[in-house]
Write a protein that holds these residues in place. Structure first.
Motif: not given
Length: 194
Positions: A82, A86, A112-114, A116-117
């Motif tokens: 991380e 993310v 990618l996971r978060g 803010k994306l």
């Protein structure tokens, strides 16, 4: 292949499909022709099992299927980490060791996971910071990866899947073509839900 034809790259090449079909038939022991001098097949218990191809062993990563891989890649390893809220899941294929004992990264796929994306622009801005890129000198070309909007550079392509989810594929540009990179990306997508 020109950059303009890369922009519409949305599906794996027919070459990969044909090669994959031939490999599948070979693994299954299916033949369309039998030479007149061919000997009968040994009983199944005496046949040696063919190892599955890299494509057959690729499987899934973090809910994404991996359908297309270039020939000649090495051994895979998975990583989770991380950065700035993310999370990353990556599979890295490495070749080696060379005569000095070093390994070389052939190919990487990652999710990618978060929160803010939120869109492709937010993904690009995140990667500028994460990869320590100069945004004014990072030459990116818009591409479609499957049905997803993405950006392509010399050895990487990244694409926005949905709010909070994105993907990136990188390849050794000295060994693999733009087509190899984009074919791999087109085959790296969320598993279908049925």
């Amino acid at each position: 292949m020109s950059r303009s034809s890369l922009l519409s790259r949305v599906a794996p090449s027919a070459r990969r499909i044909v090669i994959g079909s031939v490999a599948t038939l070979a693994v299954l022991g299916v033949s369309t022709t039998v030479p007149a001098t061919a000997s009968p097949l040994a009983p199944p218990s005496q046949r040696s099992a063919a190892l599955p191809s890299i494509e057959q062993r690729a499987g899934t990563l973090d809910g994404f299927v991996i359908e297309n891989l270039p020939d000649g890649i090495g051994t895979p390893s998975d990583f989770e980490y991380e950065w700035e809220d993310v999370s990353f899941h990556s599979r890295v294929w490495e070749s080696g060791p060379d005569p000095e004992g070093a390994f070389k990264v052939d190919l990487t796929v990652k999710t990618l996971r978060g929160a803010k994306l939120t869109d492709l622009e937010a993904l690009k801005n995140f990667l500028v910071e994460y990869e320590e890129r100069d945004p004014d000198n990072w030459r990116l070309t818009e591409v479609k990866v499957g049905g997803y909007d993405g950006l392509f550079a010399d050895d990487e392509v990244f694409y926005f899947i949905a709010p909070g989810v994105a993907a990136e594929v990188t390849a050794d540009a000295a060994r693999f073509s733009d087509m190899d990179l984009l074919d791999t990306a087109a085959g790296f997508h969320p598993e279908p839900t049925t």
